[in-house]
Design an enzyme around this catalytic site. Structure first.
Site, PDB file in Angstrom:
ATOM      1  N   ASP A  15       0.830  -1.207   0.000  1.00 33.31           N
ATOM      2  CA  ASP A  15       0.000   0.000   0.000  1.00 33.31           C
ATOM      3  C   ASP A  15       0.868   1.262   0.000  1.00 33.31           C
ATOM      4  O   ASP A  15       1.974   1.268   0.559  1.00 33.31           O
ATOM      5  CB  ASP A  15      -0.905  -0.017   1.243  1.00 33.31           C
ATOM      6  CG  ASP A  15      -2.060   0.968   1.117  1.00 33.31           C
ATOM      7  OD1 ASP A  15      -2.312   1.465  -0.006  1.00 33.31           O
ATOM      8  OD2 ASP A  15      -2.710   1.246   2.140  1.00 33.31           O
ATOM      9  N   ASN A  17       1.432   3.411  -2.905  1.00 37.85           N
ATOM     10  CA  ASN A  17       2.054   3.860  -4.167  1.00 37.85           C
ATOM     11  C   ASN A  17       1.597   5.273  -4.536  1.00 37.85           C
ATOM     12  O   ASN A  17       2.394   6.109  -4.960  1.00 37.85           O
ATOM     13  CB  ASN A  17       1.651   2.932  -5.326  1.00 37.85           C
ATOM     14  CG  ASN A  17       2.257   1.560  -5.202  1.00 37.85           C
ATOM     15  OD1 ASN A  17       3.109   1.324  -4.357  1.00 37.85           O
ATOM     16  ND2 ASN A  17       1.807   0.649  -6.056  1.00 37.85           N
ATOM     17  N   ARG A  28      -0.040   9.383  -9.790  1.00 38.66           N
ATOM     18  CA  ARG A  28      -0.181   8.111  -9.074  1.00 38.66           C
ATOM     19  C   ARG A  28       0.415   6.944  -9.862  1.00 38.66           C
ATOM     20  O   ARG A  28       0.981   6.014  -9.302  1.00 38.66           O
ATOM     21  CB  ARG A  28      -1.663   7.814  -8.807  1.00 38.66           C
ATOM     22  CG  ARG A  28      -2.329   8.742  -7.811  1.00 38.66           C
ATOM     23  CD  ARG A  28      -3.804   8.381  -7.657  1.00 38.66           C
ATOM     24  NE  ARG A  28      -3.976   7.003  -7.217  1.00 38.66           N
ATOM     25  CZ  ARG A  28      -3.902   6.601  -5.946  1.00 38.66           C
ATOM     26  NH1 ARG A  28      -3.678   7.482  -4.985  1.00 38.66           N
ATOM     27  NH2 ARG A  28      -4.065   5.346  -5.634  1.00 38.66           N
ATOM     28  N   HIS A  32       2.838   3.548  -9.013  1.00 37.82           N
ATOM     29  CA  HIS A  32       2.640   2.117  -9.294  1.00 37.82           C
ATOM     30  C   HIS A  32       3.858   1.532 -10.012  1.00 37.82           C
ATOM     31  O   HIS A  32       4.284   0.417  -9.726  1.00 37.82           O
ATOM     32  CB  HIS A  32       1.381   1.909 -10.137  1.00 37.82           C
ATOM     33  CG  HIS A  32       0.120   2.280  -9.400  1.00 37.82           C
ATOM     34  ND1 HIS A  32      -0.123   1.883  -8.092  1.00 37.82           N
ATOM     35  CD2 HIS A  32      -0.963   3.006  -9.766  1.00 37.82           C
ATOM     36  CE1 HIS A  32      -1.304   2.356  -7.705  1.00 37.82           C
ATOM     37  NE2 HIS A  32      -1.820   3.042  -8.692  1.00 37.82           N
ATOM     38  N   LEU A 126      10.598 -21.034  -4.460  1.00 32.12           N
ATOM     39  CA  LEU A 126       9.749 -19.987  -3.887  1.00 32.12           C
ATOM     40  C   LEU A 126       8.478 -19.909  -4.728  1.00 32.12           C
ATOM     41  O   LEU A 126       8.552 -19.892  -5.957  1.00 32.12           O
ATOM     42  CB  LEU A 126      10.478 -18.628  -3.935  1.00 32.12           C
ATOM     43  CG  LEU A 126       9.619 -17.375  -3.688  1.00 32.12           C
ATOM     44  CD1 LEU A 126       9.147 -17.320  -2.223  1.00 32.12           C
ATOM     45  CD2 LEU A 126      10.420 -16.105  -4.011  1.00 32.12           C
ATOM     46  N   GLU A 197       0.790 -13.455  12.245  1.00 31.14           N
ATOM     47  CA  GLU A 197       1.349 -12.303  12.963  1.00 31.14           C
ATOM     48  C   GLU A 197       1.277 -11.083  12.032  1.00 31.14           C
ATOM     49  O   GLU A 197       1.654 -11.176  10.864  1.00 31.14           O
ATOM     50  CB  GLU A 197       2.811 -12.573  13.348  1.00 31.14           C
ATOM     51  CG  GLU A 197       3.003 -13.791  14.225  1.00 31.14           C
ATOM     52  CD  GLU A 197       2.400 -13.621  15.619  1.00 31.14           C
ATOM     53  OE1 GLU A 197       2.375 -12.490  16.129  1.00 31.14           O
ATOM     54  OE2 GLU A 197       1.953 -14.640  16.193  1.00 31.14           O
TER      55      GLU A 197
HETATM   56  C1  IPE Z   1      -1.240   0.282  -3.550  1.00 32.25           C
HETATM   57  O1  IPE Z   1      -1.038   1.646  -3.557  1.00 32.25           O
HETATM   58  C2  IPE Z   1      -1.260  -0.308  -4.945  1.00 32.25           C
HETATM   59  C3  IPE Z   1      -2.529  -0.888  -5.415  1.00 32.25           C
HETATM   60  C4  IPE Z   1      -3.619  -1.078  -4.707  1.00 32.25           C
HETATM   61  C5  IPE Z   1      -2.575  -1.296  -6.821  1.00 32.25           C
HETATM   62  P1  IPE Z   1      -2.273   2.638  -3.562  1.00 32.25           P
HETATM   63  O2  IPE Z   1      -2.636   2.935  -4.980  1.00 32.25           O
HETATM   64  O3  IPE Z   1      -3.383   2.098  -2.718  1.00 32.25           O
HETATM   65  O4  IPE Z   1      -1.649   3.939  -2.903  1.00 32.25           O
HETATM   66  P2  IPE Z   1      -2.372   4.964  -1.893  1.00 32.25           P
HETATM   67  O5  IPE Z   1      -2.960   4.139  -0.768  1.00 32.25           O
HETATM   68  O6  IPE Z   1      -3.418   5.683  -2.678  1.00 32.25           O
HETATM   69  O7  IPE Z   1      -1.264   5.841  -1.432  1.00 32.25           O
HETATM   70 MG    MG Z   2      -4.062   2.395  -0.807  1.00 29.20          MG
END
Ligand code: IPE
Ligand code: MG
Length: 245
Positions: A15, A17, A28, A32, A126, A197
């Site tokens: 989470d 990005n 944004r 990614h 893996l 955990e």
């Molecule tokens: C996580 O980053 C990536 C995906 C869900 C594809 P976000 O896109 O959720 O980034 P924020 O939470 O808006 O910062």
């Molecule tokens: Mg997010």
């Protein structure tokens, strides 16, 4: 670096990005893209530490609520990243497995997913599980449905449903990591996380690196896992059970 207690299965909600990009005045989508570099890093670290299963929540069913621009960028990014990486991963003994409602994807992406899964299916060093169009609630429902169709009854124990979940054949996660400071599961592996955990870190996913992964592994090493047992007898549960038999 060696650990007394190492997780067999690490599950990550990647989470932050978007916020990583915003904090740099970038789009944004650039976040990614940077997230893919972090994925490559965590696969490398998992191989180094002998982790057996690495699950990555790449796209949840609720992520379709995002703009068309963002979701179509993400689909293209999945395709390009998979195309560019799957043969390299195969050469390193990595098995690639996808979980989620895959029918939502284009034939082109589905073809690439199938190709990567088929090529790597016999690898065992893996397993990288990529959750796309996945949700934990969907997984439980589809497992119940499949069970009923095949067994003509309802499961009576958790163990009897497990083989019908998307994660069939995999151990449940030992360590869950979520980046970006949010402390929630967001519909990831709800069933499978029963005794996992949970580790939360403030860093945004694109900044997640080998050092932070090691901090999480060291934290995991300090955990006393009891699986519902009492504190004092977690390590000698078998002895106590034997005495009562
Ligand atoms: C996580 O980053 C990536 C995906 C869900 C594809 P976000 O896109 O959720 O980034 P924020 O939470 O808006 O910062
Ligand atoms: Mg997010």
């Amino acid at each position: 670096m060696s650990f007394e207690q190492k997780p067999c299965h690490v599950a990550i909600v990647m989470d932050g990005n978007g916020r990583w990009a915003n904090s740099r005045s970038l789009k944004r989508t650039i976040g990614h893209q940077a997230g893919i570099t972090a994925v490559k890093g965590v696969v490398k670290s998992s191989l180094k530490h002998g982790i057996e299963v690495l699950s990555l929540f790449a796209f949840g069913q609720d992520n379709w609520k995002r703009s068309d621009e963002e979701t179509s960028f993400l689909m293209q990014l999945f395709y390009r990243s998979l195309e560019g990486e799957y043969k390299k991963l195969h050469a390193q003994g990595v098995r690639i497995r996808f979980i989620g409602e895959l029918s939502a994807f284009s034939d082109k992406l589905l073809g690439m997913i199938k190709e990567a899964e088929t090529l790597t299916q016999c690898n065992s060093r893996l397993t990288v599980v990529i959750a796309v169009n996945y949700s934990g609630q969907w997984d439980i429902l589809q497992a119940m449905h499949k069970y009923q169709v095949q067994q003509h009854s309802l499961p009576q124990t958790p163990g009897s449903l497990a083989p019908y979940l998307a994660t069939s054949g995999l151990p449940d996660p030992d360590l869950f990591i979520r980046t970006s400071g949010e402390q929630r599961i967001s519909n990831f592996m709800l069933w499978q996380l029963a005794y996992t955990e949970l580790y939360f870190t403030q860093v945004f996913w694109p900044d997640f690196d080998a050092n932070i992964f090691e901090v999480a592994l060291r934290w995991f090493d300090t955990r006393k896992r009891r699986f519902g047992n009492a504190k004092d007898n977690a390590n000698n549960a078998k002895t106590i059970k034997d005495e009562h038999e």
